[in-house]
Design a protein around this motif. Sequence first.
Motif, PDB file in Angstrom:
ATOM      1  N   GLY A   1      -9.422   6.130   3.400  1.00 47.41           N
ATOM      2  CA  GLY A   1      -9.409   6.036   2.064  1.00 47.41           C
ATOM      3  C   GLY A   1     -10.689   5.577   1.227  1.00 47.41           C
ATOM      4  N   TRP A   2     -11.602   4.664   1.989  1.00 46.11           N
ATOM      5  CA  TRP A   2     -12.690   4.230   1.244  1.00 46.11           C
ATOM      6  C   TRP A   2     -13.649   5.329   1.309  1.00 46.11           C
ATOM      7  CZ3 TRP A   2     -15.453  -0.749   3.905  1.00 46.11           C
ATOM      8  CH2 TRP A   2     -16.604  -0.894   3.258  1.00 46.11           C
TER       9      TRP A   2
ATOM     10  N   ASN B   1     -12.938   8.435   1.121  1.00 46.34           N
ATOM     11  CA  ASN B   1     -12.491   9.374   0.030  1.00 46.34           C
ATOM     12  C   ASN B   1     -12.811   8.773  -1.275  1.00 46.34           C
ATOM     13  OD1 ASN B   1      -9.952  10.195  -1.830  1.00 46.34           O
ATOM     14  ND2 ASN B   1     -10.744  11.835  -0.853  1.00 46.34           N
TER      15      ASN B   1
ATOM     16  N   ARG C   1     -15.549  10.293  -4.571  1.00 45.60           N
ATOM     17  CA  ARG C   1     -15.258  10.058  -5.983  1.00 45.60           C
ATOM     18  C   ARG C   1     -15.972   9.084  -6.849  1.00 45.60           C
ATOM     19  NH1 ARG C   1     -10.403  12.737  -6.206  1.00 45.60           N
ATOM     20  NH2 ARG C   1      -9.285  12.836  -4.161  1.00 45.60           N
TER      21      ARG C   1
ATOM     22  N   GLN D   1       0.845  -1.244   0.115  1.00 42.74           N
ATOM     23  CA  GLN D   1       0.098  -0.091   0.010  1.00 42.74           C
ATOM     24  C   GLN D   1       0.807   1.338  -0.027  1.00 42.74           C
ATOM     25  OE1 GLN D   1      -2.573  -0.641  -1.369  1.00 42.74           O
ATOM     26  NE2 GLN D   1      -4.032   0.366  -0.124  1.00 42.74           N
TER      27      GLN D   1
ATOM     28  N   HIS E   1      -4.191  -0.115  -5.688  1.00 42.78           N
ATOM     29  CA  HIS E   1      -4.284   0.604  -4.473  1.00 42.78           C
ATOM     30  C   HIS E   1      -5.468   0.177  -3.629  1.00 42.78           C
ATOM     31  CE1 HIS E   1      -2.809   3.388  -1.083  1.00 42.78           C
ATOM     32  NE2 HIS E   1      -3.992   3.936  -1.015  1.00 42.78           N
TER      33      HIS E   1
ATOM     34  N   MET F   1       1.673   5.679  -7.368  1.00 39.24           N
ATOM     35  CA  MET F   1       0.511   5.973  -8.173  1.00 39.24           C
ATOM     36  C   MET F   1       0.419   7.396  -8.765  1.00 39.24           C
ATOM     37  SD  MET F   1      -2.672   5.335  -5.690  1.00 39.24           S
ATOM     38  CE  MET F   1      -3.201   6.591  -4.536  1.00 39.24           C
TER      39      MET F   1
ATOM     40  N   GLY G   1       0.709   3.742  -2.819  1.00 41.82           N
ATOM     41  CA  GLY G   1       0.262   5.171  -2.576  1.00 41.82           C
ATOM     42  C   GLY G   1       1.364   6.206  -3.018  1.00 41.82           C
ATOM     43  N   TRP G   2       2.729   5.924  -2.928  1.00 43.55           N
ATOM     44  CA  TRP G   2       3.559   6.859  -3.094  1.00 43.55           C
ATOM     45  C   TRP G   2       3.836   6.871  -4.601  1.00 43.55           C
ATOM     46  CZ3 TRP G   2       6.666   5.101   1.859  1.00 43.55           C
ATOM     47  CH2 TRP G   2       6.065   6.037   2.771  1.00 43.55           C
TER      48      TRP G   2
ATOM     49  N   HIS H   1      -6.374  10.976   5.328  1.00 41.16           N
ATOM     50  CA  HIS H   1      -5.768   9.399   4.933  1.00 41.16           C
ATOM     51  C   HIS H   1      -4.229   9.609   4.650  1.00 41.16           C
ATOM     52  CE1 HIS H   1      -5.958   5.667   2.810  1.00 41.16           C
ATOM     53  NE2 HIS H   1      -5.147   6.326   1.665  1.00 41.16           N
ATOM     54  N   SER H   2      -3.957  10.785   3.814  1.00 38.51           N
ATOM     55  CA  SER H   2      -2.542  10.914   3.490  1.00 38.51           C
ATOM     56  C   SER H   2      -1.895  11.270   4.847  1.00 38.51           C
ATOM     57  CB  SER H   2      -2.394  12.063   2.549  1.00 38.51           C
ATOM     58  OG  SER H   2      -3.106  11.892   1.415  1.00 38.51           O
TER      59      SER H   2
ATOM     60  N   GLY I   1      -5.906  -2.192  -0.524  1.00 39.23           N
ATOM     61  CA  GLY I   1      -6.321  -1.619   0.673  1.00 39.23           C
ATOM     62  C   GLY I   1      -7.608  -2.320   1.116  1.00 39.23           C
TER      63      GLY I   1
HETATM   64  C1  HEM Z   1      -2.922   0.750   5.537  1.00 39.54           C
HETATM   65  C2  HEM Z   1      -3.453   1.168   4.165  1.00 39.54           C
HETATM   66  C3  HEM Z   1      -3.252   2.253   3.310  1.00 39.54           C
HETATM   67  C4  HEM Z   1      -2.001   2.840   3.103  1.00 39.54           C
HETATM   68  C5  HEM Z   1      -0.730   2.647   3.966  1.00 39.54           C
HETATM   69  C6  HEM Z   1      -2.401   4.066   2.109  1.00 39.54           C
HETATM   70  C7  HEM Z   1      -1.631   4.929   1.921  1.00 39.54           C
HETATM   71  C8  HEM Z   1      -1.859   5.958   0.860  1.00 39.54           C
HETATM   72  C9  HEM Z   1      -0.559   6.762   0.473  1.00 39.54           C
HETATM   73  C10 HEM Z   1       0.758   7.117   1.090  1.00 39.54           C
HETATM   74  C11 HEM Z   1      -1.409   7.720  -0.412  1.00 39.54           C
HETATM   75  C12 HEM Z   1      -0.853   8.947  -1.431  1.00 39.54           C
HETATM   76  C13 HEM Z   1      -1.005  10.157  -0.588  1.00 39.54           C
HETATM   77  C14 HEM Z   1      -0.529  11.360  -1.299  1.00 39.54           C
HETATM   78  O1  HEM Z   1       0.276  11.423  -2.313  1.00 39.54           O
HETATM   79  O2  HEM Z   1      -0.589  12.313  -0.573  1.00 39.54           O
HETATM   80  C15 HEM Z   1      -2.833   7.356  -0.560  1.00 39.54           C
HETATM   81  C16 HEM Z   1      -3.643   7.918  -1.267  1.00 39.54           C
HETATM   82  C17 HEM Z   1      -5.007   7.386  -1.575  1.00 39.54           C
HETATM   83  N1  HEM Z   1      -5.526   6.192  -0.912  1.00 39.54           N
HETATM   84 FE1  HEM Z   1      -4.577   4.855   0.160  1.00 39.54          FE
HETATM   85  N2  HEM Z   1      -3.653   3.894   1.777  1.00 39.54           N
HETATM   86  C18 HEM Z   1      -4.222   2.693   2.367  1.00 39.54           C
HETATM   87  C19 HEM Z   1      -5.605   2.003   2.117  1.00 39.54           C
HETATM   88  C20 HEM Z   1      -6.507   2.764   1.289  1.00 39.54           C
HETATM   89  C21 HEM Z   1      -7.605   2.291   0.922  1.00 39.54           C
HETATM   90  C22 HEM Z   1      -8.313   0.968   1.628  1.00 39.54           C
HETATM   91  C23 HEM Z   1      -8.345   3.010   0.183  1.00 39.54           C
HETATM   92  C24 HEM Z   1      -9.726   2.937  -0.568  1.00 39.54           C
HETATM   93  C25 HEM Z   1     -10.401   1.988  -0.195  1.00 39.54           C
HETATM   94  C26 HEM Z   1      -7.266   4.072  -0.246  1.00 39.54           C
HETATM   95  C27 HEM Z   1      -7.582   4.968  -1.306  1.00 39.54           C
HETATM   96  C28 HEM Z   1      -6.789   6.024  -1.446  1.00 39.54           C
HETATM   97  C29 HEM Z   1      -7.224   7.332  -2.158  1.00 39.54           C
HETATM   98  C30 HEM Z   1      -8.464   7.378  -3.133  1.00 39.54           C
HETATM   99  C31 HEM Z   1      -6.006   8.243  -2.248  1.00 39.54           C
HETATM  100  C32 HEM Z   1      -5.808   9.493  -3.061  1.00 39.54           C
HETATM  101  C33 HEM Z   1      -6.308  10.594  -1.958  1.00 39.54           C
HETATM  102  C34 HEM Z   1      -6.245  11.962  -2.475  1.00 39.54           C
HETATM  103  O3  HEM Z   1      -5.007  12.111  -3.037  1.00 39.54           O
HETATM  104  O4  HEM Z   1      -7.032  12.663  -2.288  1.00 39.54           O
HETATM  105  N3  HEM Z   1      -6.265   4.033   0.665  1.00 39.54           N
HETATM  106  N4  HEM Z   1      -3.027   6.272   0.244  1.00 39.54           N
END
Ligand code: HEM
Length: 175
Positions: free
Chosen positions: A102-103, A105, A109, A25, A48, A32, A29-30, A139-140, A52
Amino acid sequence: MHTPLRYDALARLLHWLVVALVGAQFVLGWTMPDVHRDTQPVGLIAAHLIVGTSLLAAMALRILWRATHRPPASELSRPLHAVSTLTHVALYALLVAVPVLGWINASSRAWPLTLFGAFPLPALSPAGSTFGHAMGDIHSVLAWALFALICLHVAAALLHRFVFRDRVVQRMALW
Ligand code: HEM
Ligand code: HEM
């Protein structure tokens, strides 16, 4: 010699499954693409979301295990045991909070989410909601808090293994 007191096989398997999924993840996350208003959930972003939601399912099983089992008796001093318990509770809390945010968010969308690509998951916020958008920022931020806590946890494991040279790390050894 006594056999080391370990977590049972299911707890150890779930610990390392969650480690693998969380590692993936952070990498996804970093790396994508940045998510904007019209971004579609494809490629690394789709990965992701799938990883997730699988992580959240693994955490649900883990919490169920934890609610129905006791960890093996601690060999730590009282203060150290308290610090370790506090860290573990915070890890559990963030391992649920970060994916749920994250869910929320993703729902704002209007991205459809599934569990393992097969079972549709409900939306946790209305499409276009400003609340859901704000949860993306949290989330971030909380992902960084989780990262910091993981560093602390791994540093503690290394300390036990190579400095104290006690049996703590064996408690979670996969085999
Ligand atoms: C422990 C689990 C997770 C970790 C460590 C994680 C980590 C991250 C990281 C590092 C980013 C990039 C943030 C940035 O560039 O500022 C991100 C973005 C995102 N993640 Fe996750 N994530 C996790 C779980 C999830 C789950 C379960 C979902 C959705 C079901 C999700 C949806 C998203 C979305 C939609 C973004 C874009 C948010 C934005 O830029 O507004 N993530 N995540
Ligand atoms: C090199 C990596 C890691 C090692 C060697 C390691 C080792 C351990 C050990 C030995 C324990 C048991 C502690 C005790 O008996 O009191 C433990 C527990 C735990 N670890 Fe890790 N860990 C690692 C990475 C991680 C990561 C990345 C996470 C988070 C994603 C994590 C989350 C947890 C949690 C939540 C517990 C508490 C389990 C419980 O009592 O229910 N670990 N870990």
